[in-house]
Design an enzyme around this catalytic site. Structure first.
Site, PDB file in Angstrom:
ATOM      1  CB  SER A 178      -0.992  -0.010   1.146  1.00  0.00           C
ATOM      2  OG  SER A 178      -0.370  -0.352   2.353  1.00  0.00           O
ATOM      3  CG  HIS A 206      -3.838  -1.103  -2.447  1.00  0.00           C
ATOM      4  ND1 HIS A 206      -4.438   0.122  -2.274  1.00  0.00           N
ATOM      5  CD2 HIS A 206      -3.380  -1.468  -1.227  1.00  0.00           C
ATOM      6  CE1 HIS A 206      -4.326   0.492  -1.017  1.00  0.00           C
ATOM      7  NE2 HIS A 206      -3.693  -0.457  -0.352  1.00  0.00           N
ATOM      8  CE  LYS A 238      -7.901   0.604   0.770  1.00  0.00           C
ATOM      9  NZ  LYS A 238      -7.041  -0.243   1.572  1.00  0.00           N
TER      10      LYS A 238
HETATM   11  C1  LIG Z   1      -7.115  -0.429   3.070  1.00  0.00           C
HETATM   12  C2  LIG Z   1      -6.476  -1.715   3.385  1.00  0.00           C
HETATM   13  C3  LIG Z   1      -7.052  -2.619   4.282  1.00  0.00           C
HETATM   14  C4  LIG Z   1      -8.263  -2.275   5.093  1.00  0.00           C
HETATM   15  O1  LIG Z   1      -9.415  -2.284   4.333  1.00  0.00           O
HETATM   16  P1  LIG Z   1     -10.651  -1.406   4.803  1.00  0.00           P
HETATM   17  O2  LIG Z   1     -11.801  -1.947   4.059  1.00  0.00           O
HETATM   18  O3  LIG Z   1     -10.313   0.007   4.446  1.00  0.00           O
HETATM   19  O4  LIG Z   1     -10.772  -1.591   6.284  1.00  0.00           O
HETATM   20  C5  LIG Z   1      -6.451  -3.850   4.451  1.00  0.00           C
HETATM   21  N1  LIG Z   1      -5.321  -4.166   3.799  1.00  0.00           N
HETATM   22  C6  LIG Z   1      -4.713  -3.318   2.957  1.00  0.00           C
HETATM   23  C7  LIG Z   1      -3.465  -3.730   2.252  1.00  0.00           C
HETATM   24  C8  LIG Z   1      -5.267  -2.051   2.730  1.00  0.00           C
HETATM   25  O5  LIG Z   1      -4.657  -1.201   1.921  1.00  0.00           O
END
Ligand SMILES: *Cc1c(COP(=O)(O)O)cnc(C)c1O
Length: 389
Positions: A178, A206, A238
């Site tokens: 990330s 992602h 996302k």
């Molecule tokens: C954003 C993210 C999460 C958490 O997901 P949410 O639905 O925002 O709680 C978990 N793992 C990674 C790698 C992320 O980037």
């Protein structure tokens, strides 16, 4: 006493430039953001396909609110599992080609559910050092041995798996990291999982929606087989543009999570309108080749535009394009200067990233235009020439 400690702690964060202030947005998520009354172009969100405010998804949410109301009223295992939730899980399982899928309120919760439910004392977790905070917390909650290997280092991982006497082994990794935007070596990770009889849990927050045929994610992109030892976690807030997450895999794994995962059982099911919105979103993801192609062109345009800056872009082919600055203060100053020019790019500092690697995290979306990318490229060149950063 406690109040003094909090005051001191907050003051320290402020002097170190680490105190976080939330900005209030007065427009829906998208490149055209309105922040504190100012119109800016945002390069911050994870809405990679530009679906967060898509009319078809909004319409699906509105129709579902009329039909199903807004609250689910209970946990999924009591009376909160409504038809739209069930339909979404079937659609997701089919979409990623796994036996079953389980829908969660957030990705953070999904990770906290998977890891402690599958491994416990006398088991071992093997985790990439740059894994997302939710995977680190999940490992802490699991009470299994927590072995962290250097980022992407398969030889180190193999050695640690070889030495382990743990009863069950679980390899834990982000698919697309990330803060760096690079892709984990998934085929090699899977081969190690096979060789050492381990589970492989892949967090595709992602990659889902962006990578692979039809946006099916990193696992499809790398063409991994639907093995029972492979567990996929994908987030839906996302690229999918809504909220929530899913775990997909072998039907026995999913059933075990339903029976035992505390972050699944002891929480109220999300609104049925969210599930209905996601059903519309999955259709758009599946038909989203044009969006993904546009996003790829934007990534290419940004990378070639920034190739000759004094700061370097990390080697990422994803929508996450981090520009390495180094010092915290320099990264913050650059971010502020861009903001004054109407360009919103967040500065990411330790402890989110290692000390000395503060960066601008440029997130691109299929909703961006060429002109917006060019404006960012020009602004960064100006900052570099003026040496003001
Ligand atoms: C954003 C993210 C999460 C958490 O997901 P949410 O639905 O925002 O709680 C978990 N793992 C990674 C790698 C992320 O980037």
């Amino acid at each position: 006493m406690i109040w003094d400690e909090l005051e001191t702690g907050l003051a320290r964060l402020a002097t170190e430039g680490l105190h976080r202030r939330r900005r209030v947005l007065d427009a829906p998520c998208g490149p055209a953001a309105v922040v504190d009354g100012q119109q800016v172009v945002a390069f911050c969100s994870n809405d990679y396909l530009g679906l967060a405010n898509h009319p078809a998804i909004v319409a699906a949410a509105c129709a579902a609110a009329e039909r199903w109301g807004v609250g689910s009223g209970a946990s999924h295992v009591v009376s909160g599992h409504l038809r739209p939730h069930e339909a979404l899980e079937e659609r997701l399982a089919m979409f990623v080609g796994r036996e079953r899928a389980l829908y969660f309120t957030t990705g953070y919760m999904a990770n906290l559910a998977i890891v402690p439910t599958l491994v416990e004392r006398n088991d071992a977790i093997f985790a990439d050092r740059l894994n997302h905070a939710s995977l680190i917390d999940a490992a802490l909650l699991a009470r299994a041995e927590h072995v962290r290997f250097p980022h992407g280092d398969m030889a180190a991982l193999a050695e640690r798996l070889e030495q382990s006497r743990a009863r069950r082994k679980l390899i834990l990794t982000d698919a697309v990291f990330s803060m760096d935007g690079d892709l984990a070596p998934l085929p090699e990770l899977f081969a190690l999982a096979e060789r050492f009889d381990a589970w492989l849990v892949v967090d595709d927050a992602h990659g889902f929606g962006v990578l692979g045929p039809g946006g099916r994610g990193s696992i499809a992109h790398c063409d991994l087989p639907p093995s029972p030892r492979l567990i996929l976690m994908g987030t839906l807030g996302k690229a999918a543009g809504v909220s929530g997450a899913f775990v997909a895999g072998d039907r026995r794994v999913i059933d075990w999570l339903i029976q035992r995962a505390r972050p699944y059982i002891f929480t109220t099911a999300s609104s049925p309108l969210t599930a209905a919105a996601l059903l519309a979103s999955i259709d758009l993801i599946e038909q989203g080749d044009d969006r993904r192609a546009h996003l790829c062109r934007l990534i290419e345009r940004l990378r070639s535009g920034l190739a000759d800056l004094p700061w370097s872009l990390l080697p990422s082919l994803s929508a996450i394009q981090p520009l390495l600055i180094g010092k915290n203060s320099a990264a913050v100053r650059l971010s502020e200067q861009l903001f004054q020019r109407g360009l919103w790019v967040p500065a990411i500092r330790p402890p989110t990233v290692p000390v000395g690697t503060a960066r601008l995290r440029i997130s691109l979306s299929a909703a961006h235009t060429d002109t917006q990318i060019d404006a960012l490229v020009t602004a960064l060149h100006d900052c570099a020439v003026n040496g003001s950063c």
